[in-house]
Scaffold this motif. Structure first.
Motif, PDB file in Angstrom:
ATOM      1  N   GLN A 114      42.407 169.400  26.096  1.00 16.96           N
ATOM      2  CA  GLN A 114      41.376 168.444  25.708  1.00 16.96           C
ATOM      3  C   GLN A 114      40.068 168.839  26.399  1.00 16.96           C
ATOM      4  O   GLN A 114      40.059 169.581  27.381  1.00 16.96           O
ATOM      5  N   ASN A 115      38.967 168.355  25.838  1.00 20.73           N
ATOM      6  CA  ASN A 115      37.635 168.514  26.462  1.00 20.73           C
ATOM      7  C   ASN A 115      37.239 169.986  26.637  1.00 20.73           C
ATOM      8  O   ASN A 115      36.585 170.354  27.607  1.00 20.73           O
ATOM      9  N   ASP A 142      42.647 163.808  11.238  1.00 21.00           N
ATOM     10  CA  ASP A 142      43.001 162.969  12.381  1.00 21.00           C
ATOM     11  C   ASP A 142      44.500 162.949  12.641  1.00 21.00           C
ATOM     12  O   ASP A 142      44.954 162.332  13.600  1.00 21.00           O
ATOM     13  N   ASN A 190      36.670 168.993  22.268  1.00 23.20           N
ATOM     14  CA  ASN A 190      35.759 168.126  23.018  1.00 23.20           C
ATOM     15  C   ASN A 190      35.226 166.961  22.194  1.00 23.20           C
ATOM     16  O   ASN A 190      34.441 166.166  22.698  1.00 23.20           O
ATOM     17  N   ARG A 191      35.640 166.835  20.953  1.00 23.41           N
ATOM     18  CA  ARG A 191      35.188 165.714  20.128  1.00 23.41           C
ATOM     19  C   ARG A 191      36.135 164.524  20.299  1.00 23.41           C
ATOM     20  O   ARG A 191      37.266 164.679  20.771  1.00 23.41           O
ATOM     21  N   THR A 192      35.678 163.396  19.912  1.00 22.44           N
ATOM     22  CA  THR A 192      36.502 162.190  20.030  1.00 22.44           C
ATOM     23  C   THR A 192      37.768 162.355  19.199  1.00 22.44           C
ATOM     24  O   THR A 192      37.706 162.670  18.003  1.00 22.44           O
ATOM     25  N   GLY A 193      38.918 162.147  19.816  1.00 23.96           N
ATOM     26  CA  GLY A 193      40.194 162.276  19.118  1.00 23.96           C
ATOM     27  C   GLY A 193      40.710 163.692  19.021  1.00 23.96           C
ATOM     28  O   GLY A 193      41.804 163.915  18.495  1.00 23.96           O
ATOM     29  N   SER A 194      39.929 164.636  19.495  1.00 27.36           N
ATOM     30  CA  SER A 194      40.361 166.040  19.411  1.00 27.36           C
ATOM     31  C   SER A 194      41.420 166.327  20.473  1.00 27.36           C
ATOM     32  O   SER A 194      41.310 165.891  21.630  1.00 27.36           O
ATOM     33  N   GLN A 195      42.415 167.082  20.063  1.00 26.39           N
ATOM     34  CA  GLN A 195      43.476 167.460  20.991  1.00 26.39           C
ATOM     35  C   GLN A 195      44.253 168.634  20.402  1.00 26.39           C
ATOM     36  O   GLN A 195      44.363 168.763  19.174  1.00 26.39           O
TER      37      GLN A 195
END
Length: 1293
Positions: free
Chosen positions: A638-639, A737, A763-768
């Motif tokens: 993540q991130n 998603d 690094n985006r919201t919900g990204s993993q």
């Protein structure tokens, strides 16, 4: 590692070579022709007309040359060049118009005419080739020039039909010398113009000579912590160098780079240091060490000054507390500056400390050399002092661990005193009346090649022994004694002494008896005492471990006449540790009968790479080599962004070169990459640049995720046309998603394995993202079936010249119907190497390295041109040569002592023929390897007329038609498997041979003749230091619940034995009793209880002292035996209960009496399979069966269960996925696994019941004569059938 310096540094080195005033381009002028009469001397002359002065080249007056007296035992001719010269070559003739000439000689040189050094060629050879007639001039160029004033020619051989006759010439040029003499308390300081000197490159050169083993030659240091120190230590040259390495600065233990040996011999030695940044070359004489300094610094920063000859101020911060140099230094250059010239001219940069003079003082110590360990001695008269006491002092140096130093008769008679080296210690023995004797020991490791001082004295009812000034050891006396007769030093003639110890072999000096120094010149002239096999005015020692000819990091040890290699811990064996003890691939382990497990493989055999551990999965038809890495679990990301990506590096249990060799040698490799994503893209960018990628083994960026060829930026779903959104080439690029994945198999070999992965879009919201990189998996071994067929006698394949100067091994398989033919040949100017089929039953390995042709032949009792595959392995190294053909006895030939070492080849390597296109080979050759490198016969055959790729026949493909050491035999309409070398049976040698035992059951295999595991040697005797070739291979499987239990016993006629038992706690014990006077070696590989009713496989392999044990699928465990002795005269091998227990230990006897209750399967000892022999040869006199035996299939039943477990272990990395993303799959997988497990358990229970029922049924009806029907088609196995009638000799390794 070879270090390449910039052109600037090399130019500087060339400038410094100007220490020689004359140019080397012209250094070949005659030096002896213009010398006066007085420059020629000799040991004797036949008459005045044969004097030394007439020994000038081409001279015809008087007798036309020099000849010594017939009675001269040590003849020599000496030339004084009047000043120091650089000598490049020497030439000889016989005596003019006569039958007198010298056919070989030694060359000695000296600065002073007192202390001589023997010239040795580049490969250590001492002998010079002389003349074959009286007129031809024979010139010998020196491989390394010598700078000297005196030369001495020592004839060795001469015309047997005449006498010695010699005329000589010396070629070279004058030599400019700048010399400084240091007395051990002096030094020269070179002071800089500024406070400190910082250099990125340095060149320092000098020559030195000394009789001291310790002394600082050069030292400099700086406040930053940098330092450089060059010093003599234990007769070697140590260089300490630090460039801003903080760890070294504060470390109390500084590790030097060491070069050279025996540098305290009072002869000139050259030292040369070249440094550029952190790369350094240190050369002493002809030996160079390349290394890189530690730390981050690139420059050497020295404050104020450099000191030469010592450290003038002891106790300076950071300096070494070392002795100053005592001796002479010549032509000392520091970065082009002639230090000694500046000192002579009293330049202000040079400050002299103590007494430094500019001429080299003559040597004060003169040594003699004891040449023979059987007949050397020095007899000296005893001048007893008035008191009757005596003293003896001397210095000695040697490599030998044993030797007599001194023997003297004592009064009152018949007492005798002996001083000898025994097992590297000094032992003093006083023999009194009868068998009484007193002994003391002193010193240790006195055979280290260094000078040791011995003092022996008799006084006050004591005899004291002191070594190197250490506290003395004393022998107490009952009454005063005094010496009687002569003192025998270094040995004793058989007529005078009866001593078992060998004579001393080494050097002595400063011999003093009763405080009178012995004049060795008087001894040589016959004016004092007597001697035999001595060489005067020289210490003719040779360091046989310099350079170290032991390979793969093995430790070298030596005696006066030979060296030996300790291969312990290297993974290699042989006289020079050349041969890998491991197979080159998992495929090779499979062919040798191994099952799945962890193994060490050596992908380049005897090459430099070394072994690495892998997992060999042999449960499928293909044999997979599995290399895991350090990050096998799924990784959540993540991130991460393209600017700050997530980076994971993968470290494998192998070096980059080993990985390259494994992948290159495999038929195919693959590596699975699983990328689970949620809003994490791979390629979906505007400009098409990847957001995530991986690096190949070279570190190059790759962005394909699957089996695509390089450069195609896609995933596997695109190839299979099943991506979730066909607008994209990857599932993850749909950027949804929900969880999805892109899983692919990377299979482009040149890029494998994955060395690093980079993830950049989480690094985006919900990204993993969750990724998993599997193990590297390869199958196949391209070298095993790489073959070529030769169908024209004049055809051949050619390859580059063999690189085989010091060692080479050649191995291959062949099959042919032709009676003879050359397999391969490589020639040089005079040297050559050749392997050929010289007759239908004989393979010959011949070569010449300059000592004359050497030939090894192996003769088979059966024809080798039978159209079947046969294995050949030939090896040659500096100690010995060997030839192995199939399983026939190994042939060995020892290399001559002090002979030529290097095999110098220049032509191409011819395979399947010769350069003359005669005696070519007709047939097939496959799997050709030289020094671990595979030769691609198939590729070269494609472009060669008369040769085709591959080899026709059923037994020529890579499919394993025969298993577990089974041999494929061609037939006109198919093939059969010869299982005679296998413990397995069946049509393809894959059927378990299992037998159930009860407590009273046993099978004993008696060898046909007293059998030694040691291979047969050639007629030339091996030296005591030759590496042991004792070796055993044992493998078996068992199932039992009994403990203790006896499994397998090998016994000999000499009370040696090997036994494997289960101890009282069920653990495996391996007993090796190789030396009857010692206790046996006992090993417990695992504390685990193996008497658990399950099948266990045991593999035991020994080479010399190294013992390797594998239990089930565990890794090989290595143990070290106390002895590398061979099993001599093997009597029998017994399975189960042992009746004879003469020399067994208590625990072994307990197990032997209990016997074995359970199942034994697939038992193999070397090439003997006793269980098969028992089942197929019940009537043979070699087989003894006691108690009931029941043939079983317990091995096969247990094997089917173990395969399931192996599959699970081998594919463990495939079952690891992120739990958050794969919960449903995990549940399903758990249910499926439970069902499979229950089914397997049910199958095992049913099988057990069927097995017990079958066993009960068979035991009641089993009769000995019924056993013959089981293996009717395989009665040929082990060569046991009709052994008496056919009188066939067994051959074993």
């Amino acid at each position: 590692m070879d270090v390449l310096f910039p052109v600037v540094l090399l130019c500087t080195a060339n400038v410094l070579s100007g220490a020689s005033a004359a140019s080397h381009y012209n250094c070949n002028g005659p030096l002896a022709s213009a010398l006066p009469h007085s420059s020629f001397q000799s040991s004797s002359q036949s008459s005045a007309s044969y004097s030394a002065f007439y020994a000038k080249l081409n001279r015809r007056d008087e007798a036309g040359g020099w000849s010594p007296m017939v009675t001269d035992q040590d003849p020599w001719l000496q030339v004084d060049l009047r000043e120091q010269m650089e000598v490049m070559a020497v030439a000889t003739q016989g005596r003019y118009d006569s039958s007198d000439w010298v056919s070989s000689y030694l060359l000695l040189y000296s600065d002073t005419g007192r202390i001589w050094k023997q010239y040795r060629h580049e490969d250590g050879l001492e002998r010079f080739d002389g003349n074959v007639n009286s007129e031809t001039v024979v010139q010998n160029k020196l491989s390394h020039p010598v700078k000297t004033r005196f030369l001495r020619f020592v004839p060795l051989d001469w015309n047997p039909s005449g006498w010695m006759g010699l005329r000589v010439e010396v070629f070279g040029c004058s030599y400019k010398s700048y010399v400084a003499d240091f007395d051990g308390r002096s030094s020269l300081l070179y002071r800089f113009n500024q406070k400190s000197m910082s250099t990125v490159k340095d060149v320092i050169s000098l020559r030195f000579k000394s009789h001291q083993a310790e002394g600082v030659l050069l030292h400099g240091e700086g406040q930053r912590g940098d330092y450089i120190t060059l010093e003599l230590h234990r007769g070697r040259l140590d260089l300490y160098l630090n460039l801003d390495d903080i760890r070294s600065r504060f470390s109390s233990r500084r590790v030097p780079v060491t070069v050279g040996s025996l540098l305290d011999d009072q002869h000139w030695h050259s030292a040369h240091i070249e440094r550029f940044n952190r790369q350094v070359n240190l050369t002493v004489d002809a030996h160079t060490q390349h290394f890189q300094t530690k730390g981050e610094g690139q420059s050497l920063e020295v404050d104020y000054e450099l000191s030469f000859g010592g450290i003038p101020l002891p106790g300076k911060p950071g300096t070494f507390l070392r002795k100053n140099f005592h001796g002479c230094i010549e032509n000392l250059y520091y970065n082009g500056i002639n230090i000694i010239d500046l000192a002579k001219r009293r330049k202000p940069q040079i400050h002299s400390v103590g007494n430094v003079t500019f001429s080299c003082s003559p040597p004060q110590l003169v040594a003699c050399t004891f040449l023979s360990s059987s007949s050397s001695f020095l007899s000296l008269p005893s001048a007893a002092p008035p008191t009757g006491e005596f003293t003896v002092r001397f210095q000695f140096r040697t490599w030998n661990p044993d030797g007599l130093l001194l023997s003297v008769q004592l009064n009152p008679s018949p007492q005798k005193l002996e001083l000898q080296i025994s097992n590297s210690w000094l032992h003093l023995t006083l023999h009194s009346t009868g068998r009484q004797r007193s002994e003391v020991s002193a010193g240790r490791r006195v055979n280290d090649g260094l000078w040791h001082t011995v003092s022996l004295a008799s006084r006050n009812l004591q005899i004291t022994l002191s070594v190197d000034g250490e506290p003395s050891s004393n022998v107490e006396l009952w009454e005063p004694v005094e010496s009687r007769g002569s003192f025998y030093v270094g040995g004793c003639p058989p007529t005078e002494c009866h001593i078992q110890a060998p004579a001393f072999q080494g050097c002595m000096q400063l011999i003093s008896i009763n405080n009178h120094l012995v004049n060795l010149s008087h001894v040589q002239q016959g004016l004092l005492g007597n001697y035999n096999e001595l060489q005067f005015d020289t210490c003719n020692m040779k360091d046989r471990c310099l350079p170290n000819l032991c390979e793969h990091g093995a430790r070298c040890s030596q005696t006066w006449s030979s060296f030996s290699c300790d291969c312990s811990g290297t993974g290699y064996s042989g006289a020079t540790c050349h041969n890998s003890i491991h197979e080159s691939s998992c495929e090779a382990y499979k062919l040798s009968g191994s099952s799945s497990g962890f193994y060490f493989i050596d992908p380049d055999g005897s090459g430099p790479l070394g072994p690495t551990q892998v997992y060999c999965n042999m449960t499928e038809k293909k044999v997979w080599t599995v290399l895991s890495h350090n990050n096998s679990a799924p990784v959540k990301v993540q991130n991460s962004s393209p600017q700050k990506p997530h980076i994971m590096r993968f470290s494998y249990n192998a070096s980059a070169d080993q990985l390259r060799a494994i992948v290159t040698g495999a038929e195919q490799c693959q590596q699975e990459v699983v990328y689970n994503c949620r809003k994490s893209r791979l390629f979906n960018t505007k400009d098409g640049s990847p957001l995530s990628w991986w690096l190949d083994r070279q570190g190059d960026k790759r962005s394909y995720w699957g089996g695509f060829l390089p450069g195609v930026q896609q995933c596997s779903c695109s190839l299979e046309e099943n991506c979730m959104d066909m607008n994209y080439f990857c599932n993850c690029d749909a950027d949804t998603d929900t969880w999805t994945n892109d899983t692919g198999i990377l299979s482009y070999k040149d890029h494998l394995p994955v060395s690093q992965i980079v993830i950049g879009d989480t690094n985006r919201t919900g990204s993993q993202a969750v990724y998993h990189v599997g193990s590297l998996r390869c199958y196949g071994d391209k070298s095993i079936w790489n073959a070529a067929s030769f169908y024209q006698e004049s055809s051949y394949l050619y390859f580059p010249t063999l690189q085989a100067e010091l060692a080479s091994d050649i191995s291959f398989y062949f099959k042919t119907s032709s009676p003879s033919g050359v397999f391969l040949e490589n020639q040089g100017l005079k040297d050559f190497i050749r392997v050929e089929l010289s007759s239908p039953t004989v393979v010959t390995f011949s070569f010449d390295v300059g000592n004359g042709p050497a030939v090894l032949s192996v003769k088979s009792h059966l024809p080798l041109n039978d159209r079947q595959w046969h294995y050949v392995r030939a090896e040659r190294n500096v100690k010995e040569a060997s030839l192995q053909v199939d399983q026939l006895p190994l042939r060995l030939l020892q290399a001559p002592a002090d002979g030529h070492l290097r095999l110098r080849l220049s032509s191409q390597l011819f395979v399947g023929g010769t350069a003359s296109q005669q005696r070519g080979f007709l047939g097939c050759i496959r799997s050709l390897m030289v020094n671990g490198m595979t030769f691609d016969l198939e590729e070269r055959a494609k472009m060669t007329p008369g040769v085709s790729s591959g080899c026709p026949g059923y037994c020529s493909g890579s499919s394993n038609l025969c298993h577990n050491r089974g041999r494929c035999v061609e037939k006109s309409n198919g093939y059969i498997c010869d299982c005679s070398q296998s413990a397995y049976g069946g049509a393809t040698c894959n059927q378990e041979v299992s037998v159930s035992f009860d407590r009273d059951s046993s099978v004993t295999y008696t060898f046909q003749e007293p059998f030694s595991v040691m291979q047969n040697r050639s007629s030339q005797a091996s030296s005591a230091f030759t590496e042991s070739r004792a070796r055993e291979d044992m493998a078996f499987s068992f199932v039992t619940s009994q403990r203790p239990a006896m499994l397998l016993t090998v016994s000999t006629f000499t009370q040696q034995y090997i036994t494997t038992i289960l101890a009282r706690n069920g653990s495996l014990q391996i007993w090796y009793h190789l030396q009857t006077e010692r206790s046996p070696d006992v090993f417990n590989p695992t504390p685990k209880n193996l008497a658990d009713g399950r099948l266990h496989r045991i593999r035991i392999h020994r080479v010399g002292k190294n013992l390797y044990v594998q239990i089930d699928q565990d890794i090989h465990r290595k143990y070290t035996l106390s002895s590398d002795a061979e099993l001599i005269l093997i009597r029998s091998l017994t399975l189960g209960k042992v009746i004879r227990m003469d020399s067994f230990g208590e625990e072994v006897m307990k197990a032997a009496s209990k016997g074995f209750v359970g199942c034994l399967s697939s038992v193999q000892f070397n090439h003997v399979a006793p269980l098969k022999a028992a089942l197929t040869n019940r009537g043979s006199s070699l087989i003894t069966i006691r108690g009931p035996l029941v043939q079983s299939n317990c091995g096969a039943l247990a094997e089917s269960t173990s395969h399931v477990l192996q599959d699970q272990a081998a594919n463990e990395d495939k079952e690891q996925h992120d739990s958050n993303a794969q919960k449903d799959l995990a549940v399903i997988a758990g249910v499926v696994t439970a069902v499979v497990f229950i089914a397997v358990c049910a199958l095992a229970v049913i099988s057990r019941l069927l097995y017990q029922q079958r066993r009960a049924k068979r035991s009641s009806s089993m009769k000995e004569e019924h056993r013959h029907s089981t293996y009717t088609d395989y009665r040929t196995e082990l060569h046991l059938h009709n052994s008496v009638r056919d009188n066939v000799k067994e051959y074993y390794i």
